[in-house]
Write a protein that holds these residues in place. Structure first.
Motif, PDB file in Angstrom:
ATOM      1  N   GLY A  81      15.840  -0.465  -1.598  1.00 41.58           N
ATOM      2  CA  GLY A  81      15.911   0.179  -2.904  1.00 41.58           C
ATOM      3  C   GLY A  81      14.578   0.305  -3.606  1.00 41.58           C
ATOM      4  N   LEU A  82      13.492   0.008  -2.899  1.00 44.01           N
ATOM      5  CA  LEU A  82      12.173   0.106  -3.508  1.00 44.01           C
ATOM      6  C   LEU A  82      11.647   1.543  -3.470  1.00 44.01           C
ATOM      7  CD1 LEU A  82      10.640  -3.156  -2.029  1.00 44.01           C
ATOM      8  CD2 LEU A  82      11.573  -2.806  -4.321  1.00 44.01           C
ATOM      9  N   LEU A  83      12.142   2.322  -2.513  1.00 39.72           N
ATOM     10  CA  LEU A  83      11.859   3.753  -2.442  1.00 39.72           C
ATOM     11  C   LEU A  83      13.171   4.508  -2.287  1.00 39.72           C
ATOM     12  CD1 LEU A  83       8.788   4.081   0.002  1.00 39.72           C
ATOM     13  CD2 LEU A  83       8.767   4.160  -2.500  1.00 39.72           C
ATOM     14  N   GLU A  84      13.138   5.774  -2.653  1.00 39.16           N
ATOM     15  CA  GLU A  84      14.266   6.679  -2.420  1.00 39.16           C
ATOM     16  C   GLU A  84      13.745   7.891  -1.668  1.00 39.16           C
ATOM     17  OE1 GLU A  84      15.839   7.674  -6.221  1.00 39.16           O
ATOM     18  OE2 GLU A  84      16.704   5.683  -6.593  1.00 39.16           O
TER      19      GLU A  84
ATOM     20  N   PHE B 200       6.695  12.707   4.249  1.00 40.61           N
ATOM     21  CA  PHE B 200       6.248  11.742   5.254  1.00 40.61           C
ATOM     22  C   PHE B 200       4.827  12.052   5.709  1.00 40.61           C
ATOM     23  CE2 PHE B 200       5.676  10.408   9.643  1.00 40.61           C
ATOM     24  CZ  PHE B 200       6.039   9.074   9.596  1.00 40.61           C
ATOM     25  N   THR B 201       4.546  13.332   5.933  1.00 36.04           N
ATOM     26  CA  THR B 201       3.218  13.708   6.419  1.00 36.04           C
ATOM     27  C   THR B 201       2.135  13.421   5.378  1.00 36.04           C
ATOM     28  OG1 THR B 201       3.700  15.980   5.697  1.00 36.04           O
ATOM     29  CG2 THR B 201       4.030  15.459   8.040  1.00 36.04           C
ATOM     30  N   ASP B 202       2.488  13.509   4.086  1.00 37.28           N
ATOM     31  CA  ASP B 202       1.520  13.182   3.037  1.00 37.28           C
ATOM     32  C   ASP B 202       1.138  11.707   3.106  1.00 37.28           C
ATOM     33  OD1 ASP B 202       1.724  15.787   2.043  1.00 37.28           O
ATOM     34  OD2 ASP B 202       3.386  15.240   0.724  1.00 37.28           O
TER      35      ASP B 202
ATOM     36  N   SER C 221       0.826  -1.210   0.000  1.00 40.83           N
ATOM     37  CA  SER C 221       0.000   0.000   0.000  1.00 40.83           C
ATOM     38  C   SER C 221       0.858   1.257   0.000  1.00 40.83           C
ATOM     39  CB  SER C 221      -0.933   0.009   1.217  1.00 40.83           C
ATOM     40  OG  SER C 221      -1.886  -1.015   1.129  1.00 40.83           O
ATOM     41  N   LEU C 222       1.950   1.235   0.775  1.00 40.22           N
ATOM     42  CA  LEU C 222       2.849   2.394   0.794  1.00 40.22           C
ATOM     43  C   LEU C 222       3.474   2.617  -0.573  1.00 40.22           C
ATOM     44  CD1 LEU C 222       4.677   1.940   4.232  1.00 40.22           C
ATOM     45  CD2 LEU C 222       2.670   3.335   3.683  1.00 40.22           C
ATOM     46  N   LEU C 223       3.876   1.517  -1.237  1.00 40.11           N
ATOM     47  CA  LEU C 223       4.433   1.640  -2.587  1.00 40.11           C
ATOM     48  C   LEU C 223       3.393   2.218  -3.535  1.00 40.11           C
ATOM     49  CD1 LEU C 223       6.413  -1.722  -2.881  1.00 40.11           C
ATOM     50  CD2 LEU C 223       7.370   0.575  -2.604  1.00 40.11           C
ATOM     51  N   ASP C 224       2.142   1.791  -3.378  1.00 41.99           N
ATOM     52  CA  ASP C 224       1.063   2.326  -4.210  1.00 41.99           C
ATOM     53  C   ASP C 224       0.916   3.831  -4.013  1.00 41.99           C
ATOM     54  OD1 ASP C 224       0.301   0.074  -5.557  1.00 41.99           O
ATOM     55  OD2 ASP C 224      -1.325  -0.455  -4.196  1.00 41.99           O
TER      56      ASP C 224
ATOM     57  N   LEU D  50       5.012   3.556  10.624  1.00 42.24           N
ATOM     58  CA  LEU D  50       5.139   4.022   9.242  1.00 42.24           C
ATOM     59  C   LEU D  50       6.581   4.402   8.932  1.00 42.24           C
ATOM     60  CD1 LEU D  50       3.919   4.855   6.534  1.00 42.24           C
ATOM     61  CD2 LEU D  50       3.403   7.097   7.535  1.00 42.24           C
ATOM     62  N   HIS D  51       7.238   5.062   9.866  1.00 40.17           N
ATOM     63  CA  HIS D  51       8.625   5.456   9.650  1.00 40.17           C
ATOM     64  C   HIS D  51       9.517   4.229   9.453  1.00 40.17           C
ATOM     65  CE1 HIS D  51      12.671   7.037  10.552  1.00 40.17           C
ATOM     66  NE2 HIS D  51      12.194   8.173  10.038  1.00 40.17           N
ATOM     67  N   ARG D  52       9.297   3.183  10.268  1.00 34.07           N
ATOM     68  CA  ARG D  52      10.089   1.955  10.125  1.00 34.07           C
ATOM     69  C   ARG D  52       9.827   1.284   8.781  1.00 34.07           C
ATOM     70  NH1 ARG D  52       8.572   1.401  15.517  1.00 34.07           N
ATOM     71  NH2 ARG D  52       6.883  -0.046  14.957  1.00 34.07           N
ATOM     72  N   GLN D  53       8.569   1.235   8.375  1.00 37.17           N
ATOM     73  CA  GLN D  53       8.242   0.584   7.114  1.00 37.17           C
ATOM     74  C   GLN D  53       8.854   1.333   5.923  1.00 37.17           C
ATOM     75  OE1 GLN D  53       3.955   0.538   7.399  1.00 37.17           O
ATOM     76  NE2 GLN D  53       3.918  -1.498   8.349  1.00 37.17           N
ATOM     77  N   LEU D  54       8.789   2.633   5.953  1.00 38.44           N
ATOM     78  CA  LEU D  54       9.399   3.421   4.879  1.00 38.44           C
ATOM     79  C   LEU D  54      10.912   3.236   4.867  1.00 38.44           C
ATOM     80  CD1 LEU D  54       7.317   6.728   5.141  1.00 38.44           C
ATOM     81  CD2 LEU D  54       7.218   5.033   3.306  1.00 38.44           C
ATOM     82  N   SER D  55      11.507   3.161   6.052  1.00 36.83           N
ATOM     83  CA  SER D  55      12.958   2.957   6.125  1.00 36.83           C
ATOM     84  C   SER D  55      13.347   1.617   5.515  1.00 36.83           C
ATOM     85  CB  SER D  55      13.422   3.016   7.586  1.00 36.83           C
ATOM     86  OG  SER D  55      13.206   4.311   8.127  1.00 36.83           O
ATOM     87  N   HIS D  56      12.556   0.569   5.778  1.00 36.42           N
ATOM     88  CA  HIS D  56      12.831  -0.749   5.192  1.00 36.42           C
ATOM     89  C   HIS D  56      12.750  -0.681   3.666  1.00 36.42           C
ATOM     90  CE1 HIS D  56      13.078  -2.564   9.026  1.00 36.42           C
ATOM     91  NE2 HIS D  56      11.782  -2.684   9.271  1.00 36.42           N
TER      92      HIS D  56
END
Length: 269
Positions: free
Chosen positions: A65-68, A40-42, A26-29, A54-60
């Motif tokens: 390399g799935l997000l920058e 981050f707030t968006d 969902s985060l990737l979507d 959420l911060h941990r998931q984004l960091s993973h």
């Protein structure tokens, strides 16, 4: 510990993993479908996750390399995900089968040609061959659009049986993208009845102002894949009369793609 307890433990573990994976997807979507980089707030406002989680998931996702994330803390799709998407697109057999037919259709009409597949009540664009005079429009490979107001989408919907068609369109929110957008299931069913009778669909500025198209349906023999091919252009250049004249060529392209699908993707004897 008994077998029943162990099975229950394993099930709960799988459920947690599935839930975590679903949240990451969902985060990737969120990031992939956004118009630009997201802060981050968006993402937090769209997600139901606590701030710390959420911060941990984004960091993973960044670590993999799935997000920058840039210096301003804005997230965008990572190179690894782009590479995976590119390889998947290049190896898509249906897209490869359709490609020469798309190019021939573009050469004949001079306008942009789309290939899309139906997923639920949306159409996902698999390929796009730009016209001789590029026109800015929403459609991009990988983008999703509502089926009820796009030519490719309505063409694909038209080959569903009545029961499945009704099920797919009855619960939709008919957002009025333009003044020409169909606003209800009854309007869509009426349009689809005409599409079935003539064998092709029109989008007359229903999804984007100033953009029109003619589309024909594509269906695999087993009915598992529903798709469509279209010719699209600006309304000032592509009149309904011109779309009507192109319709037989679009139908031939769709039929040719289906024939090649049977030959290359059908059961081997």
């Amino acid at each position: 510990m008994g077998l029943g307890s162990e099975a229950g433990k394993n099930k709960r573990h799988r459920d947690r993993e599935t839930g975590t994976l679903g949240k990451l997807v969902s985060l990737l979507d969120f990031v992939a479908l956004a118009d630009g980089p997201m802060r981050f707030t968006d993402i937090l406002s769209l997600s139901d996750q606590p701030r710390g989680t959420l911060h941990r998931q984004l960091s993973h996702l960044v670590e993999e390399g799935l997000l920058e994330v840039d210096r301003d803390g804005r997230y965008r799709i990572g190179l690894r995900l782009l590479t995976l998407a590119s390889r998947s697109w290049a190896r898509n057999e249906f897209r490869a089968i359709a490609e020469p037919h798309l190019h021939r259709l573009q050469e004949v009409t001079g306008e942009t040609v789309h290939l899309g597949v139906l997923r639920g009540a949306e159409v996902i664009y698999l390929d796009k061959v730009e016209g001789q005079q590029s026109v800015r429009m929403y459609s991009q490979v990988g983008n999703a659009s509502p089926a009820y107001c796009t030519g490719v989408g309505k063409a694909a919907l038209s080959v569903l049986d009545d029961a499945e068609l009704t099920e797919r369109i009855s619960g939709l929110e008919y957002r009025p993208y333009t003044e020409h957008t169909l606003r209800s299931p009854s309007e869509l069913l009426s349009d689809i009845s005409q599409i079935r009778a003539r064998g092709y669909a029109f989008d007359l500025e229903e999804h984007e102002n100033g953009i029109c198209c003619v589309a024909a349906p594509i269906r695999s023999d087993d009915g598992h894949m529903l798709a469509g091919v279209s010719v699209t252009g600006p309304a000032y250049r592509v009149t309904q009369q011109r779309l009507q004249a192109w319709a037989p060529r679009v139908v031939v392209a769709a039929d040719s793609i289906m024939m090649d699908m049977r030959n290359r993707m059908g059961p081997k004897r």
